[in-house]
Design an enzyme around this catalytic site. Sequence first.
Site, PDB file in Angstrom:
ATOM      1  N   CYS A  73      43.791  33.622  44.307  1.00 49.09           N
ATOM      2  CA  CYS A  73      43.351  32.256  44.028  1.00 49.09           C
ATOM      3  C   CYS A  73      44.024  31.230  44.921  1.00 49.09           C
ATOM      4  O   CYS A  73      43.832  30.043  44.734  1.00 49.09           O
ATOM      5  CB  CYS A  73      43.600  31.928  42.567  1.00 49.09           C
ATOM      6  SG  CYS A  73      45.322  32.121  42.095  1.00 49.09           S
TER       7      CYS A  73
HETATM    8  C1  SAM Z   1      45.712  36.860  41.418  1.00 50.30           C
HETATM    9  S1  SAM Z   1      46.445  38.376  41.820  1.00 50.30           S
HETATM   10  C2  SAM Z   1      45.806  39.453  40.606  1.00 50.30           C
HETATM   11  C3  SAM Z   1      46.781  39.795  39.539  1.00 50.30           C
HETATM   12  C4  SAM Z   1      46.393  40.880  38.576  1.00 50.30           C
HETATM   13  N1  SAM Z   1      45.153  40.611  37.887  1.00 50.30           N
HETATM   14  C5  SAM Z   1      47.512  41.130  37.557  1.00 50.30           C
HETATM   15  O1  SAM Z   1      47.289  41.119  36.359  1.00 50.30           O
HETATM   16  O2  SAM Z   1      48.660  41.286  37.992  1.00 50.30           O
HETATM   17  C6  SAM Z   1      45.586  38.861  43.274  1.00 50.30           C
HETATM   18  C7  SAM Z   1      46.092  40.131  43.915  1.00 50.30           C
HETATM   19  O3  SAM Z   1      45.255  40.497  45.016  1.00 50.30           O
HETATM   20  C8  SAM Z   1      46.073  41.186  45.943  1.00 50.30           C
HETATM   21  N2  SAM Z   1      45.402  41.284  47.254  1.00 50.30           N
HETATM   22  C9  SAM Z   1      45.381  40.344  48.248  1.00 50.30           C
HETATM   23  N3  SAM Z   1      44.683  40.798  49.297  1.00 50.30           N
HETATM   24  C10 SAM Z   1      44.250  42.038  48.982  1.00 50.30           C
HETATM   25  C11 SAM Z   1      43.470  43.019  49.667  1.00 50.30           C
HETATM   26  N4  SAM Z   1      43.016  42.795  50.910  1.00 50.30           N
HETATM   27  N5  SAM Z   1      43.196  44.186  49.045  1.00 50.30           N
HETATM   28  C12 SAM Z   1      43.679  44.418  47.792  1.00 50.30           C
HETATM   29  N6  SAM Z   1      44.418  43.533  47.104  1.00 50.30           N
HETATM   30  C13 SAM Z   1      44.699  42.353  47.678  1.00 50.30           C
HETATM   31  C14 SAM Z   1      47.350  40.369  45.941  1.00 50.30           C
HETATM   32  O4  SAM Z   1      48.448  41.110  46.466  1.00 50.30           O
HETATM   33  C15 SAM Z   1      47.502  40.021  44.460  1.00 50.30           C
HETATM   34  O5  SAM Z   1      48.338  40.934  43.808  1.00 50.30           O
END
Ligand code: SAM
Length: 388
Positions: A73
């Site tokens: 986000c």
């Molecule tokens: C808002 S957080 C989600 C948190 C999760 N719902 C939880 O309960 O912990 C978004 C996540 O997307 C991951 N992310 C960012 N880029 C990504 C990618 N290219 N592939 C997979 N995950 C990714 C980040 O590291 C982050 O942990």
Amino acid sequence: MDSRLTAIGLFAGVGGIELGFKRAGIDSSLLCESWPPAKAVLTERFPNVELASDIRQLRSLPKTDIVAGGFPCQDLSQSGRTAGIGGEQSGLVTHVFRLLRRRHPTWLVLENVPFMLRLDKGSAMRFLIDELESMKYRWAYRVVDSRFTGVPQRRQRVIIVASRSDDPRAVVFADDATAPADDAWREDAYGFYWTEGLRGLGWAQDAVPTLKGGSSIGISSPPGVWLPKERPGHRLVTPAVEDGEALQGFPRGWTAPGARALGFRKGFRWKLVGNAVTTGVAEWLGTRLVSPGQYDPSLEGELSGMSRWPDAAWGERGTARRVEVSDRPRQDAYTHLGDLLDSESVSPLSHRAASGFLHRLLRGRLRVGGEEFRLATKEHVEYLESVA
Ligand SMILES: C[S@@+](CC[C@H](N)C(=O)[O-])C[C@H]1O[C@@H](n2cnc3c(N)ncnc32)[C@H](O)[C@@H]1O
């Protein structure tokens, strides 16, 4: 035949959605997460579930009932760069749509910050909805506040549920509870953000304000808590990260494997916690995905003026309707903030932090907290100076 639903968790973080789903009887079949500390947590907490690294590298998804993800986000959040949905990070959500086009689950669940409803005069949300409708999904979303799950954290998030075959309204809108009376909140603990001035969003009675993940490079900090009945020097404190985990509905210690991967850098563990979905929110949602309820159409009304999407709505094939529901699907038994905090492991707010905050308090317009809080902050600073 096993009739339990299965879910794929994209952008899984430390598995807030997955843990909540598990409590609702839904099994994770694949996780995708790219940040090494979050991956370390997932590996330890979901040892038998396959973990993919980068959504951009995923070619297709295995067959499943639910695809769920709180996409990054940073670009959408108020404190972020507000670059819009096309921004580099949030643009990752387009990979969700790419994967769905190859294979549709029964349910899609997306989670994000409520600011997304206002961003770019509503066009960020319009983009998501256009993508869903182009694949013939019916969608429903609702802003919910984690406090309904009983945790003392004020945290509003938008939950979007969509399906081509089933009715998301019976998941998202089946439950609604009335807000607890004002005297339900105790007066022995108040949460605030000492890193900010004192604005409405940084203050809460008997709760902490929203725990934050921080920016992609910045280190997250814990909120402050004012405990007016404690002894001097211990009235302004910061919770331990384990309290932060409990504030998100995780067992204490849940993110410890992430700290090991990070070489014990505390702020980053707060980031893991602040990024997560409150487990109780996912548990409520999971319970309704397993067993949808009744939708009452008399709750709906016209949508007017699209510069800000309402807090709850549904739609399909180019039509959208607002829905009058609260941000509390239920009200689970509440854990008071004073009871949740582990008094042995809270830390007094440091002199540096408290005096900087006091300075901002005295300069700024004090909208909440009142004179008593300002005085308590001043006394805390003076006490720390007297014992230094
Ligand atoms: C808002 S957080 C989600 C948190 C999760 N719902 C939880 O309960 O912990 C978004 C996540 O997307 C991951 N992310 C960012 N880029 C990504 C990618 N290219 N592939 C997979 N995950 C990714 C980040 O590291 C982050 O942990």
